[in-house]
Scaffold this motif. Structure first.
Motif, PDB file in Angstrom:
ATOM      1  N   LEU A   1       0.890  -1.280  -0.016  1.00 38.03           N
ATOM      2  CA  LEU A   1      -0.045  -0.039  -0.118  1.00 38.03           C
ATOM      3  C   LEU A   1       0.848   1.334   0.116  1.00 38.03           C
ATOM      4  O   LEU A   1       1.858   1.515   0.710  1.00 38.03           O
ATOM      5  CB  LEU A   1      -1.028  -0.038   1.254  1.00 38.03           C
ATOM      6  N   PRO A   2       0.611   2.155  -0.607  1.00 37.53           N
ATOM      7  CA  PRO A   2       1.089   3.572  -0.736  1.00 37.53           C
ATOM      8  C   PRO A   2       0.963   4.450   0.554  1.00 37.53           C
ATOM      9  O   PRO A   2       0.030   5.484   0.247  1.00 37.53           O
ATOM     10  CB  PRO A   2       0.792   3.998  -2.172  1.00 37.53           C
ATOM     11  N   TRP A   3       1.069   3.878   1.634  1.00 30.98           N
ATOM     12  CA  TRP A   3       0.863   4.632   2.758  1.00 30.98           C
ATOM     13  C   TRP A   3       0.803   6.197   2.859  1.00 30.98           C
ATOM     14  O   TRP A   3       0.402   7.156   3.209  1.00 30.98           O
ATOM     15  CB  TRP A   3       1.414   3.956   4.192  1.00 30.98           C
ATOM     16  N   GLU A   4       2.301   6.711   2.277  1.00 33.22           N
ATOM     17  CA  GLU A   4       2.496   8.091   2.394  1.00 33.22           C
ATOM     18  C   GLU A   4       1.399   8.944   1.425  1.00 33.22           C
ATOM     19  O   GLU A   4       1.661  10.091   1.484  1.00 33.22           O
ATOM     20  CB  GLU A   4       4.006   8.276   1.823  1.00 33.22           C
ATOM     21  N   SER A   5       0.895   8.273   0.506  1.00 37.34           N
ATOM     22  CA  SER A   5      -0.199   8.798  -0.371  1.00 37.34           C
ATOM     23  C   SER A   5      -1.761   8.757   0.188  1.00 37.34           C
ATOM     24  O   SER A   5      -2.638   9.329  -0.589  1.00 37.34           O
ATOM     25  CB  SER A   5      -0.264   8.414  -1.748  1.00 37.34           C
ATOM     26  N   LEU A   6      -1.688   8.419   1.166  1.00 35.98           N
ATOM     27  CA  LEU A   6      -3.235   7.973   1.831  1.00 35.98           C
ATOM     28  C   LEU A   6      -3.534   8.794   2.820  1.00 35.98           C
ATOM     29  O   LEU A   6      -2.746   8.987   3.856  1.00 35.98           O
ATOM     30  CB  LEU A   6      -3.115   6.460   2.285  1.00 35.98           C
ATOM     31  N   ASP A   7      -4.647   9.283   2.833  1.00 33.48           N
ATOM     32  CA  ASP A   7      -5.237  10.135   3.837  1.00 33.48           C
ATOM     33  C   ASP A   7      -6.503   9.225   4.773  1.00 33.48           C
ATOM     34  O   ASP A   7      -6.352   9.657   6.060  1.00 33.48           O
ATOM     35  CB  ASP A   7      -6.141  11.310   3.481  1.00 33.48           C
ATOM     36  N   PHE A   8      -6.700   8.288   4.314  1.00 33.02           N
ATOM     37  CA  PHE A   8      -7.307   7.274   4.980  1.00 33.02           C
ATOM     38  C   PHE A   8      -7.044   5.898   4.147  1.00 33.02           C
ATOM     39  O   PHE A   8      -6.658   5.933   3.052  1.00 33.02           O
ATOM     40  CB  PHE A   8      -8.894   7.537   5.144  1.00 33.02           C
ATOM     41  N   LEU A   9      -7.234   4.867   4.899  1.00 39.68           N
ATOM     42  CA  LEU A   9      -7.481   3.310   4.441  1.00 39.68           C
ATOM     43  C   LEU A   9      -8.631   3.119   3.850  1.00 39.68           C
ATOM     44  O   LEU A   9      -9.496   2.924   4.645  1.00 39.68           O
ATOM     45  CB  LEU A   9      -6.700   2.401   5.112  1.00 39.68           C
ATOM     46  N   GLY A  10      -9.131   2.790   2.692  1.00 39.33           N
ATOM     47  CA  GLY A  10     -10.253   2.481   2.246  1.00 39.33           C
ATOM     48  C   GLY A  10     -10.318   1.258   1.273  1.00 39.33           C
ATOM     49  O   GLY A  10      -9.463   1.400   0.444  1.00 39.33           O
ATOM     50  N   TRP A  11     -11.104   0.317   1.313  1.00 37.64           N
ATOM     51  CA  TRP A  11     -11.081  -0.654   0.523  1.00 37.64           C
ATOM     52  C   TRP A  11     -12.573  -1.316   0.478  1.00 37.64           C
ATOM     53  O   TRP A  11     -13.334  -1.446   1.370  1.00 37.64           O
ATOM     54  CB  TRP A  11      -9.902  -1.934   0.613  1.00 37.64           C
ATOM     55  N   ARG A  12     -12.813  -2.145  -0.735  1.00 38.88           N
ATOM     56  CA  ARG A  12     -13.844  -3.087  -0.786  1.00 38.88           C
ATOM     57  C   ARG A  12     -13.515  -4.612  -0.466  1.00 38.88           C
ATOM     58  O   ARG A  12     -12.257  -4.850  -1.012  1.00 38.88           O
ATOM     59  CB  ARG A  12     -14.644  -3.045  -2.211  1.00 38.88           C
ATOM     60  N   ASP A  13     -14.430  -5.192   0.346  1.00 38.06           N
ATOM     61  CA  ASP A  13     -14.174  -6.459   0.583  1.00 38.06           C
ATOM     62  C   ASP A  13     -14.075  -7.549  -0.433  1.00 38.06           C
ATOM     63  O   ASP A  13     -15.487  -7.585  -1.221  1.00 38.06           O
ATOM     64  CB  ASP A  13     -15.138  -6.986   1.756  1.00 38.06           C
ATOM     65  N   PRO A  14     -13.031  -8.230  -0.915  1.00 36.54           N
ATOM     66  CA  PRO A  14     -13.182  -8.989  -2.434  1.00 36.54           C
ATOM     67  C   PRO A  14     -14.016 -10.177  -2.267  1.00 36.54           C
ATOM     68  O   PRO A  14     -14.919 -10.622  -3.127  1.00 36.54           O
ATOM     69  CB  PRO A  14     -11.845  -9.448  -2.531  1.00 36.54           C
ATOM     70  N   LYS A  15     -14.363 -10.508  -0.781  1.00 34.82           N
ATOM     71  CA  LYS A  15     -15.198 -11.595  -0.530  1.00 34.82           C
ATOM     72  C   LYS A  15     -16.739 -11.085  -0.234  1.00 34.82           C
ATOM     73  O   LYS A  15     -17.616 -11.880  -0.412  1.00 34.82           O
ATOM     74  CB  LYS A  15     -14.753 -12.524   0.704  1.00 34.82           C
ATOM     75  N   ALA A  16     -16.972 -10.127  -0.075  1.00 35.17           N
ATOM     76  CA  ALA A  16     -18.198  -9.228   0.232  1.00 35.17           C
ATOM     77  C   ALA A  16     -18.275  -7.855  -0.539  1.00 35.17           C
ATOM     78  O   ALA A  16     -18.003  -7.084   0.164  1.00 35.17           O
ATOM     79  CB  ALA A  16     -18.438  -9.461   1.539  1.00 35.17           C
ATOM     80  N   PRO A  17     -18.308  -7.949  -1.808  1.00 36.53           N
ATOM     81  CA  PRO A  17     -18.420  -6.681  -2.802  1.00 36.53           C
ATOM     82  C   PRO A  17     -19.247  -5.645  -2.319  1.00 36.53           C
ATOM     83  O   PRO A  17     -18.972  -4.466  -2.589  1.00 36.53           O
ATOM     84  CB  PRO A  17     -18.766  -7.072  -4.058  1.00 36.53           C
TER      85      PRO A  17
END
Length: 162
Positions: free
Chosen positions: A33-49
């Motif tokens: 993950l490009p932590w230095e470019s993130l203001d927050f961590l956000g993602w969609r769950d691949p097993k539960a779209p």
């Protein structure tokens, strides 16, 4: 954003049950993950779209919010605007996410909803690290856009916690 461990992320959720947090699939390519470019961590769950996650560092520590959305059954046309980063997208690339409120209000079924980039990659769009399909009319600097994102993000988290 400072890097987080999977345990920190799992322990940060304020509006989810322990069983749902345990079942959560971590972000794809977590170690890259490009932590230095993130203001927050956000993602969609691949097993539960229809499930997404938003994790943000705040003054009091780390706050995680579980989100839900519904897949659109029919194709839509037009543009949509993310309420967090104010980036314009094709309407199918913006989703209405609902977050159960924290505490008693959430257990009673109260939710907070907002339109967010469907891939939860607001930080990358603001910094030009991910391309947008729709021309942007906003001409302010990326730094000011990031500052505004932080304010809108804090307002959303506050609404979930209220």
């Amino acid at each position: 954003m400072e890097p987080l461990s999977i345990d920190e992320i799992r322990g940060s959720f304020v509006n989810s049950t322990k069983s749902l947090v345990k079942a959560m699939t971590p972000p794809p390519q977590f170690s890259e993950l490009p932590w230095e470019s993130l203001d927050f961590l956000g993602w969609r769950d691949p097993k539960a779209p229809n499930r997404g996650y938003l994790v943000v560092r705040r003054a009091g520590g780390v706050t995680g919010i579980a989100l839900n959305t519904q897949a659109s059954s029919k194709p839509r046309r037009g543009t949509g605007l993310c309420d967090l980063c104010h980036c314009a997208h094709q309407i199918t690339d913006v989703a209405l996410f609902a977050a159960r409120r924290a505490g008693t209000a959430g257990r009673e079924g109260n939710t907070v909803g907002t339109y967010i980039c469907a891939d939860l990659a607001c930080s990358l769009y603001l910094r030009g690290l991910r391309d947008l399909d729709v021309p942007q009319g906003e001409t302010i600097s990326p730094e000011l856009r990031v500052e505004r994102l932080a304010t809108r993000l804090e307002n959303f988290v506050t609404r979930v916690l209220a």
